[in-house]
Design an enzyme around this catalytic site. Structure first.
Site, PDB file in Angstrom:
ATOM      1  N   ALA A  33       0.807  -1.224   0.000  1.00  0.00           N
ATOM      2  CA  ALA A  33       0.000   0.000   0.000  1.00  0.00           C
ATOM      3  C   ALA A  33       0.841   1.275   0.000  1.00  0.00           C
ATOM      4  O   ALA A  33       0.704   2.128  -0.896  1.00  0.00           O
ATOM      5  CB  ALA A  33      -0.922  -0.025   1.217  1.00  0.00           C
ATOM      6  N   ARG A  66       2.855   9.774 -11.687  1.00  0.00           N
ATOM      7  CA  ARG A  66       1.845  10.665 -12.284  1.00  0.00           C
ATOM      8  C   ARG A  66       2.420  12.048 -12.550  1.00  0.00           C
ATOM      9  O   ARG A  66       1.958  12.762 -13.419  1.00  0.00           O
ATOM     10  CB  ARG A  66       0.655  10.817 -11.334  1.00  0.00           C
ATOM     11  N   ARG A 106     -26.287  14.504  23.559  1.00  0.00           N
ATOM     12  CA  ARG A 106     -27.149  15.140  24.576  1.00  0.00           C
ATOM     13  C   ARG A 106     -26.818  14.598  25.962  1.00  0.00           C
ATOM     14  O   ARG A 106     -26.753  15.344  26.939  1.00  0.00           O
ATOM     15  CB  ARG A 106     -28.616  14.878  24.241  1.00  0.00           C
ATOM     16  N   TYR A 140     -32.520  11.753   8.747  1.00  0.00           N
ATOM     17  CA  TYR A 140     -33.463  10.890   9.476  1.00  0.00           C
ATOM     18  C   TYR A 140     -34.541  10.377   8.538  1.00  0.00           C
ATOM     19  O   TYR A 140     -35.179  11.147   7.809  1.00  0.00           O
ATOM     20  CB  TYR A 140     -34.140  11.640  10.634  1.00  0.00           C
ATOM     21  N   ASP A 181       2.834   1.182   7.643  1.00  0.00           N
ATOM     22  CA  ASP A 181       2.875   0.490   8.935  1.00  0.00           C
ATOM     23  C   ASP A 181       4.229   0.564   9.630  1.00  0.00           C
ATOM     24  O   ASP A 181       4.343   0.214  10.799  1.00  0.00           O
ATOM     25  CB  ASP A 181       2.532  -0.996   8.742  1.00  0.00           C
ATOM     26  N   TRP A 202     -34.287  10.807  16.803  1.00  0.00           N
ATOM     27  CA  TRP A 202     -33.025  11.281  17.386  1.00  0.00           C
ATOM     28  C   TRP A 202     -31.977  10.215  17.091  1.00  0.00           C
ATOM     29  O   TRP A 202     -32.036   9.105  17.625  1.00  0.00           O
ATOM     30  CB  TRP A 202     -33.149  11.478  18.896  1.00  0.00           C
ATOM     31  N   GLU A 246      10.279  -5.894  -3.609  1.00  0.00           N
ATOM     32  CA  GLU A 246       9.275  -6.531  -2.749  1.00  0.00           C
ATOM     33  C   GLU A 246       9.724  -7.963  -2.495  1.00  0.00           C
ATOM     34  O   GLU A 246       9.951  -8.714  -3.436  1.00  0.00           O
ATOM     35  CB  GLU A 246       7.896  -6.490  -3.442  1.00  0.00           C
ATOM     36  N   CYS A 269      -6.211  -6.583   4.097  1.00  0.00           N
ATOM     37  CA  CYS A 269      -7.506  -6.375   4.772  1.00  0.00           C
ATOM     38  C   CYS A 269      -8.560  -7.362   4.272  1.00  0.00           C
ATOM     39  O   CYS A 269      -9.533  -7.662   4.975  1.00  0.00           O
ATOM     40  CB  CYS A 269      -8.015  -4.961   4.521  1.00  0.00           C
ATOM     41  N   ASN A 304      -2.019   4.138   2.707  1.00  0.00           N
ATOM     42  CA  ASN A 304      -2.311   4.678   1.372  1.00  0.00           C
ATOM     43  C   ASN A 304      -2.159   6.193   1.343  1.00  0.00           C
ATOM     44  O   ASN A 304      -1.587   6.754   0.397  1.00  0.00           O
ATOM     45  CB  ASN A 304      -3.729   4.275   0.949  1.00  0.00           C
TER      46      ASN A 304
HETATM   47  C1  LIG Z   1      -5.851  -9.643   8.169  1.00  0.00           C
HETATM   48  C2  LIG Z   1      -5.679  -8.166   8.080  1.00  0.00           C
HETATM   49  C3  LIG Z   1      -6.797  -7.341   7.987  1.00  0.00           C
HETATM   50  C4  LIG Z   1      -6.651  -5.964   7.916  1.00  0.00           C
HETATM   51  N1  LIG Z   1      -7.762  -5.185   7.834  1.00  0.00           N
HETATM   52  C5  LIG Z   1      -7.634  -3.833   7.744  1.00  0.00           C
HETATM   53  C6  LIG Z   1      -8.783  -3.010   7.614  1.00  0.00           C
HETATM   54  O1  LIG Z   1      -9.910  -3.500   7.601  1.00  0.00           O
HETATM   55  N2  LIG Z   1      -8.597  -1.671   7.529  1.00  0.00           N
HETATM   56  C7  LIG Z   1      -7.359  -1.087   7.528  1.00  0.00           C
HETATM   57  O2  LIG Z   1      -7.246   0.136   7.425  1.00  0.00           O
HETATM   58  N3  LIG Z   1      -6.245  -1.863   7.627  1.00  0.00           N
HETATM   59  C8  LIG Z   1      -6.356  -3.205   7.750  1.00  0.00           C
HETATM   60  N4  LIG Z   1      -5.245  -3.994   7.827  1.00  0.00           N
HETATM   61  C9  LIG Z   1      -3.918  -3.354   7.866  1.00  0.00           C
HETATM   62  C10 LIG Z   1      -3.390  -3.049   6.451  1.00  0.00           C
HETATM   63  O3  LIG Z   1      -3.368  -4.223   5.703  1.00  0.00           O
HETATM   64  C11 LIG Z   1      -2.003  -2.481   6.584  1.00  0.00           C
HETATM   65  O4  LIG Z   1      -2.073  -1.333   7.393  1.00  0.00           O
HETATM   66  C12 LIG Z   1      -1.400  -2.106   5.232  1.00  0.00           C
HETATM   67  O5  LIG Z   1      -1.236  -3.241   4.445  1.00  0.00           O
HETATM   68  C13 LIG Z   1      -0.051  -1.425   5.451  1.00  0.00           C
HETATM   69  O6  LIG Z   1       0.538  -1.177   4.224  1.00  0.00           O
HETATM   70  P1  LIG Z   1       2.113  -0.998   4.130  1.00  0.00           P
HETATM   71  O7  LIG Z   1       2.424  -0.809   2.674  1.00  0.00           O
HETATM   72  O8  LIG Z   1       2.573   0.009   5.080  1.00  0.00           O
HETATM   73  O9  LIG Z   1       2.705  -2.359   4.673  1.00  0.00           O
HETATM   74  P2  LIG Z   1       2.531  -3.850   4.132  1.00  0.00           P
HETATM   75  O10 LIG Z   1       1.206  -4.057   3.539  1.00  0.00           O
HETATM   76  O11 LIG Z   1       2.972  -4.740   5.240  1.00  0.00           O
HETATM   77  O12 LIG Z   1       3.602  -3.902   2.956  1.00  0.00           O
HETATM   78  C14 LIG Z   1       4.975  -3.834   3.222  1.00  0.00           C
HETATM   79  C15 LIG Z   1       5.652  -4.699   2.175  1.00  0.00           C
HETATM   80  O13 LIG Z   1       7.045  -4.569   2.332  1.00  0.00           O
HETATM   81  C16 LIG Z   1       7.647  -5.810   2.055  1.00  0.00           C
HETATM   82  N5  LIG Z   1       8.959  -5.793   2.685  1.00  0.00           N
HETATM   83  C17 LIG Z   1       9.238  -5.649   4.017  1.00  0.00           C
HETATM   84  N6  LIG Z   1      10.565  -5.642   4.215  1.00  0.00           N
HETATM   85  C18 LIG Z   1      11.136  -5.755   2.988  1.00  0.00           C
HETATM   86  C19 LIG Z   1      12.483  -5.780   2.552  1.00  0.00           C
HETATM   87  N7  LIG Z   1      13.491  -5.706   3.400  1.00  0.00           N
HETATM   88  N8  LIG Z   1      12.716  -5.909   1.224  1.00  0.00           N
HETATM   89  C20 LIG Z   1      11.693  -5.991   0.348  1.00  0.00           C
HETATM   90  N9  LIG Z   1      10.389  -5.976   0.700  1.00  0.00           N
HETATM   91  C21 LIG Z   1      10.127  -5.843   2.013  1.00  0.00           C
HETATM   92  C22 LIG Z   1       6.691  -6.817   2.645  1.00  0.00           C
HETATM   93  O14 LIG Z   1       6.826  -8.083   2.035  1.00  0.00           O
HETATM   94  C23 LIG Z   1       5.334  -6.181   2.341  1.00  0.00           C
HETATM   95  O15 LIG Z   1       4.760  -6.668   1.149  1.00  0.00           O
HETATM   96  C24 LIG Z   1      -5.355  -5.389   7.907  1.00  0.00           C
HETATM   97  C25 LIG Z   1      -4.225  -6.216   7.987  1.00  0.00           C
HETATM   98  C26 LIG Z   1      -4.386  -7.577   8.080  1.00  0.00           C
HETATM   99  C27 LIG Z   1      -3.159  -8.446   8.165  1.00  0.00           C
END
Ligand SMILES: Cc1cc2nc3c(=O)[nH]c(=O)nc-3n(C[C@H](O)[C@H](O)[C@H](O)COP(=O)(O)OP(=O)(O)OC[C@H]3O[C@@H](n4cnc5c(N)ncnc54)[C@H](O)[C@@H]3O)c2cc1C
Length: 457
Positions: free
Chosen positions: A12, A23, A448, A432, A289, A440, A36, A46, A311
């Protein structure tokens, strides 16, 4: 010669940054390479619970863009199964291991985007020699779990360890697949993202759907038979299991950042400024994250790993690298989930957060319904508010209820984001009609009640 942007992490945050930068700058001006370590790019973790449950049939539906699309349509080179093992800031290079082909290469960068995400907490009782224990962080994890569920002998008893939103969603997924499910939580209630009184409502609703919710117990080990999981051992005795899913939360992936000397904040994530630049390290950006964010209510740095932030932060990085100007203004901790039909929403501070941040406040709990009481399908809805004393400013809100409950939190999130008082909220012009709300709205009833509570102290 084109400038080179390297992205570590192809989901993400990383791919939002790459797409936004592209872009604004074409490939003659900016070369973009993303590394990756997994098999997929831009996938929805998610969606994993809904894929495991069978609601989403095909894994590919969870992949927004694959590497070929990035290459052909965006001119972004993505190297999957390539793990960055070190960042050399002096030479402005990353060291990359090819996980399938073998070998290591160095790749120079002008701009680096650190977007490595987070990894599930691994308890010390997991064992490599016991098959049938799964995390659900990546699509590969989801695929491995589904293979196990569809394999022979068919698992019948599932144990989910950890009652956060991932654990709760996975418990639902496994129930929907027809397994008997026990959810184990060390605290006294599941869903620590909400206060214990609201978490108890979640526990009650889960039990009513047949999920066994066992709280206040600690997992200490695993038992196996012929190398397959047979039970989860707890301080209250063993619980039979043919499959175990871990939902114990995540920690930011900061090992590479730490080794390279990037600043790590008190919440454990990489520190950034408002534009998502890593302070003191020119040309290095971080998002998703792996970073910490400013909590707009408490003013404290927090690690809230959600796709919605990843995102947005990635987009901010990409706009800035692309030559524009964008900032990430912080978070207020809005999140929604559901377990079977029960919906849960939260925003802002819980009681313990508000105490820790030093606020004086009142709390109110308002019981209402999602629709007019006489309208078919009317179900209970509980709204909890925290309001600062004496100002009346909304500090936090939580909702538990049936349909139309979760996304009502967005009204409260907007009020909180804009610093509204509960008094101002009582006059909000919310929609409503009997199929959608009582006259309400539950949000207005709670506001309230909070006004009354403030007047009483
Ligand atoms: C089961 C589940 C349900 C979720 N539901 C929700 C939801 O409903 N709503 C919501 O907002 N969020 C939800 N999340 C959280 C959301 O998925 C994460 O917050 C989001 O994916 C974070 O994106 P990111 O790109 O920061 O990290 P990630 O998605 O973890 O992507 C990081 C990427 O970096 C790669 N990487 C790491 N280290 C290295 C390296 N050294 N070299 C190369 N690649 C590397 C990893 O393989 C990974 O693909 C959920 C998560 C899970 C697991």
């Amino acid at each position: 010669m084109a400038e080179r942007m390297i992205v570590i992490g192809g989901d993400a945050a990383g791919m939002s940054a790459a797409s936004q930068a592209r872009r604004r700058r074409d490939r003659t001006d900016l070369e973009i390479i993303a590394f990756e370590r997994g098999h997929f790019t831009s996938y929805s973790a998610c969606g994993i619970p809904y894929w495991v449950s069978g609601l989403v049939e095909d894994r590919d539906e969870l992949v927004a863009r694959d590497p070929a699309t990035f290459r052909d349509e965006f001119g972004i080179e993505v190297r999957t199964r390539h793990e960055v093992t070190a960042v050399d800031l002096d030479r402005r290079e990353v060291i990359v291991r090819d996980l399938d082909g073998g070998g290591e290469v160095r790749a120079g960068f002008d701009t680096l985007v650190y977007a490595t995400g987070a990894s599930p907490v691994q308890p010390d009782w997991t064992r490599d020699d016991v098959a049938g224990v799964f995390g659900v962080q990546t699509l590969d994890d989801g695929a491995a779990l589904i293979d196990w569920l569809e394999g022979k002998p068919s698992p019948r008893h599932a144990v989910v360890v950890g009652g956060g939103y991932v654990g709760v969603e996975m418990a639902e997924a496994l129930v929907q697949r027809g397994l008997s499910v026990q959810l184990l939580e060390q605290a006294d209630q599941p869903m620590s993202a909400v206060d214990p009184d609201m978490g108890e409502l979640v526990a009650e609703a889960m039990r009513a759907t047949g999920i066994g919710v066992r709280t206040g117990l600690t997992v200490t080990g695993l038992e196996e038979r012929d190398g397959r999981i047979s039970a989860v051992v707890t301080d209250e005795g063993p619980i039979p299991a043919d499959v175990v899913v871990l939902g114990l939360g995540v920690r930011p992936n900061t090992a590479l950042a730490e080794a390279a000397g990037l600043p790590i904040g008190p919440s454990g994530g990489v520190r950034t400024d408002r534009r998502m630049r890593v302070p003191g390290v020119p040309g290095v950006w971080a998002a998703g994250d792996c970073v910490e964010s400013l909590h707009r209510v408490s003013g404290m740095p927090v690690h809230i790993p959600l796709g919605t932030h990843a995102n947005k932060q990635g987009r901010v990085v990409g706009i800035n690298i692309g030559g524009g100007y964008a900032t990430f203004p912080g978070v207020i901790g809005t999140a929604v989930t559901k377990v079977c039909e029960l919906e849960v929403g939260r925003t802002g501070l819980r009681e313990r957060d508000a105490l820790e941040a030093g606020f004086e406040f009142v709390t109110v709990l308002a019981q209402s319904t999602n629709r007019a009481g006489y309208y078919p399908g009317s179900r209970p809805m509980t709204v909890k508010l925290l309001a600062e004393r004496p100002s009346g400013r909304l500090l936090g809100a939580q909702i538990v209820g049936w349909s139309e409950a979760a996304k009502r939190i967005d009204v409260l999130a907007v009020a909180l984001w804009n610093g509204m008082t509960v008094d101002e909220m009582t006059a909000l012009d919310l929609g409503y009609a009997p199929p959608y709300a009582p006259v309400w709205d539950p949000v207005l009833i709670a506001a309230r009640k909070a006004v009354d509570a403030l007047a009483a102290v």
